[in-house]
Design a protein around this motif. Structure first.
Motif, mmCIF file in Angstrom:
data_model
loop_
_atom_site.group_PDB
_atom_site.id
_atom_site.type_symbol
_atom_site.label_atom_id
_atom_site.label_comp_id
_atom_site.label_asym_id
_atom_site.label_seq_id
_atom_site.Cartn_x
_atom_site.Cartn_y
_atom_site.Cartn_z
ATOM 1 N N GLY A 1 21.247 -8.099 7.048
ATOM 2 C CA GLY A 1 21.948 -6.932 6.530
ATOM 3 C C GLY A 1 21.200 -6.163 5.459
ATOM 4 O O GLY A 1 21.687 -5.142 4.975
ATOM 5 N N GLU A 2 20.004 -6.617 5.098
ATOM 6 C CA GLU A 2 19.226 -5.972 4.033
ATOM 7 C C GLU A 2 18.251 -4.953 4.609
ATOM 8 O O GLU A 2 17.653 -5.159 5.660
ATOM 9 C CB GLU A 2 18.445 -7.042 3.265
ATOM 10 N N ILE A 3 18.097 -3.830 3.906
ATOM 11 C CA ILE A 3 17.099 -2.822 4.263
ATOM 12 C C ILE A 3 15.962 -2.949 3.254
ATOM 13 O O ILE A 3 16.157 -2.755 2.057
ATOM 14 C CB ILE A 3 17.690 -1.408 4.267
ATOM 15 N N PHE A 4 14.790 -3.297 3.765
ATOM 16 C CA PHE A 4 13.640 -3.654 2.929
ATOM 17 C C PHE A 4 12.535 -2.630 3.118
ATOM 18 O O PHE A 4 12.076 -2.389 4.234
ATOM 19 C CB PHE A 4 13.149 -5.047 3.337
ATOM 20 N N GLY A 5 12.095 -2.011 2.033
ATOM 21 C CA GLY A 5 11.044 -1.009 2.100
ATOM 22 C C GLY A 5 9.671 -1.601 1.863
ATOM 23 O O GLY A 5 9.503 -2.501 1.038
ATOM 24 N N PHE A 6 8.691 -1.103 2.595
ATOM 25 C CA PHE A 6 7.290 -1.529 2.460
ATOM 26 C C PHE A 6 6.517 -0.273 2.119
ATOM 27 O O PHE A 6 6.205 0.531 2.988
ATOM 28 C CB PHE A 6 6.839 -2.145 3.783
ATOM 29 N N LEU A 7 6.232 -0.092 0.854
ATOM 30 C CA LEU A 7 5.770 1.188 0.345
ATOM 31 C C LEU A 7 4.339 1.115 -0.162
ATOM 32 O O LEU A 7 3.987 0.227 -0.931
ATOM 33 C CB LEU A 7 6.689 1.630 -0.801
ATOM 34 N N GLY A 8 3.527 2.059 0.285
ATOM 35 C CA GLY A 8 2.145 2.098 -0.178
ATOM 36 C C GLY A 8 1.423 3.293 0.389
ATOM 37 O O GLY A 8 1.883 3.927 1.348
ATOM 38 N N PRO A 9 0.270 3.633 -0.175
ATOM 39 C CA PRO A 9 -0.499 4.780 0.321
ATOM 40 C C PRO A 9 -1.123 4.485 1.682
ATOM 41 O O PRO A 9 -1.143 3.334 2.137
ATOM 42 C CB PRO A 9 -1.586 4.959 -0.750
ATOM 43 N N ASN A 10 -1.638 5.517 2.332
ATOM 44 C CA ASN A 10 -2.359 5.317 3.596
ATOM 45 C C ASN A 10 -3.544 4.378 3.364
ATOM 46 O O ASN A 10 -4.264 4.509 2.383
ATOM 47 C CB ASN A 10 -2.864 6.656 4.137
ATOM 48 N N GLY A 11 -3.715 3.420 4.270
ATOM 49 C CA GLY A 11 -4.818 2.469 4.139
ATOM 50 C C GLY A 11 -4.497 1.264 3.285
ATOM 51 O O GLY A 11 -5.372 0.426 3.036
ATOM 52 N N ALA A 12 -3.232 1.129 2.859
ATOM 53 C CA ALA A 12 -2.847 0.012 1.979
ATOM 54 C C ALA A 12 -2.711 -1.301 2.728
ATOM 55 O O ALA A 12 -2.784 -2.375 2.136
ATOM 56 C CB ALA A 12 -1.543 0.338 1.253
ATOM 57 N N GLY A 13 -2.492 -1.235 4.060
ATOM 58 C CA GLY A 13 -2.297 -2.441 4.853
ATOM 59 C C GLY A 13 -0.942 -2.500 5.541
ATOM 60 O O GLY A 13 -0.588 -3.503 6.158
ATOM 61 N N LYS A 14 -0.178 -1.411 5.480
ATOM 62 C CA LYS A 14 1.174 -1.401 6.049
ATOM 63 C C LYS A 14 1.146 -1.584 7.572
ATOM 64 O O LYS A 14 1.858 -2.441 8.116
ATOM 65 C CB LYS A 14 1.901 -0.098 5.693
ATOM 66 N N THR A 15 0.339 -0.785 8.254
ATOM 67 C CA THR A 15 0.311 -0.845 9.723
ATOM 68 C C THR A 15 -0.248 -2.172 10.215
ATOM 69 O O THR A 15 0.240 -2.737 11.208
ATOM 70 C CB THR A 15 -0.511 0.330 10.281
ATOM 71 N N THR A 16 -1.255 -2.696 9.546
ATOM 72 C CA THR A 16 -1.805 -4.011 9.931
ATOM 73 C C THR A 16 -0.736 -5.090 9.815
ATOM 74 O O THR A 16 -0.618 -5.959 10.691
ATOM 75 C CB THR A 16 -3.011 -4.371 9.035
#
Length: 302
Positions: free
Chosen positions: A29-44
């Motif tokens: 039930g939690e909405i969790f944000g993964f926030l960072g600039p482009n190239g930070a590692g989010k997509t990987t």
């Protein structure tokens, strides 16, 4: 219940270390944000979460299933929308969903409930080629929700949407999370979107999580405040800089921009009043997630 558990995850490509020992978990039930600039590692990170690439070290558990050891059972609990969803434009929205439903043995009733959940009842029998980008995003979300996943992964879900589309998409995600008790993982670089939507947020930069913090009433605690001060009388900037709770001072077109320790603005005002300095105006410039992002990801206030 912890729907997603990521422990000591590492990923290198060649000699380059992309993800450096990250850990986090998301509750039901939690909405969790993964926030960072482009190239930070989010997509990987997302590619590892959905099993497209494997980590060099660490573990990912989805509903208790180890993604590496029980891949099929783990991924059965996952739905994902990655930027612009792939859809058959020559079919109607309903026909797109029914294609998926037949493959996954999902009932027509469940399809209809999902259509209602994302608010596409009035346009679901139109060809997808007639859909706006916002409607395509809703249909992609519906496709990911058909199997009632326990974990929904969204990668930059509002890219290209107009303000109205962003608001609509946000409400649909909140409604789906609450109604189906899903854990939602949202990767984004849009500060306002994360602040309005998420319960917690992880700040990532250069492959490392800098901090994981709660979002309370769409705001966050910060270590510093940034204020703009307008005064009638002259005061030595060196004198202000010597005050121990002031970090920095800058003259701008609007006045004096001051970075000072959180919750010390009243102390500064008292100091100025005691010096018989007439204050015309004082207000905060940045607050909440934007300021915390600057502190953690950008290495300080710019």
């Amino acid at each position: 219940m912890k729907v997603l558990e990521v422990n000591n995850l590492k990923k290198s490509i060649g000699k380059r270390e992309i993800i450096k020992d990250i850990s986090f978990s998301i509750e039901e039930g939690e909405i969790f944000g993964f926030l960072g600039p482009n190239g930070a590692g989010k997509t990987t990170t997302i590619r590892m979460l959905v099993g497209l690439i494997h980590p060099n070290d660490g573990s990912i558990k989805i509903c208790g299933y180890d993604l590496n050891k029980n891949t099929e059972k783990a991924l059965k609990e996952v739905g994902a929308v990655v930027e612009n969803p792939e859809l058959y434009k020559y079919l109607t929205g309903r026909e797109n969903l029914m294609q998926i439903a037949r493959i996954r043995n999902i009932s027509k009733k469940d399809v209809d409930e999902t259509i209602a959940l994302v608010g596409l009842e009035n346009r679901i029998d139109d060809k997808v080629k007639k859909y706006s980008l916002g409607m395509k995003q809703r249909l992609g979300l519906a496709a990911s929700l058909l199997s009632k996943p326990k974990l929904l992964i969204l990668d930059e879900p509002t890219n290209g949407l107009d303000p109205s589309g962003i608001l609509d998409f946000r409400e649909v995600v909140k409604k789906a999370a609450k109604k189906q008790g899903m854990a939602v993982f949202i990767s984004s670089h849009i500060l306002s979107e994360v602040q309005h939507l998420c319960d917690r947020v992880a700040f990532i930069n250069n492959g490392s999580i800098k901090s994981i913090e709660n979002v309370i009433n769409e705001s966050m605690e910060t270590n510093t405040d940034i204020i703009c001060l307008k005064i009638k009388d002259k005061i030595s900037l060196d004198e202000l800089k010597s005050i121990d709770y002031i970090n920095s001072i800058k003259i701008t077109e609007d006045g004096i921009e001051i970075i000072l320790l959180a919750n010390t603005t009243s102390k500064l005002i008292k100091y100025l009043v005691d010096k018989n300095i007439q204050i015309e105006e004082v207000y905060k410039i940045r607050k909440g997630l934007e300021q915390r992002y600057m502190e953690l990801v950008e290495g300080g206030i710019r």
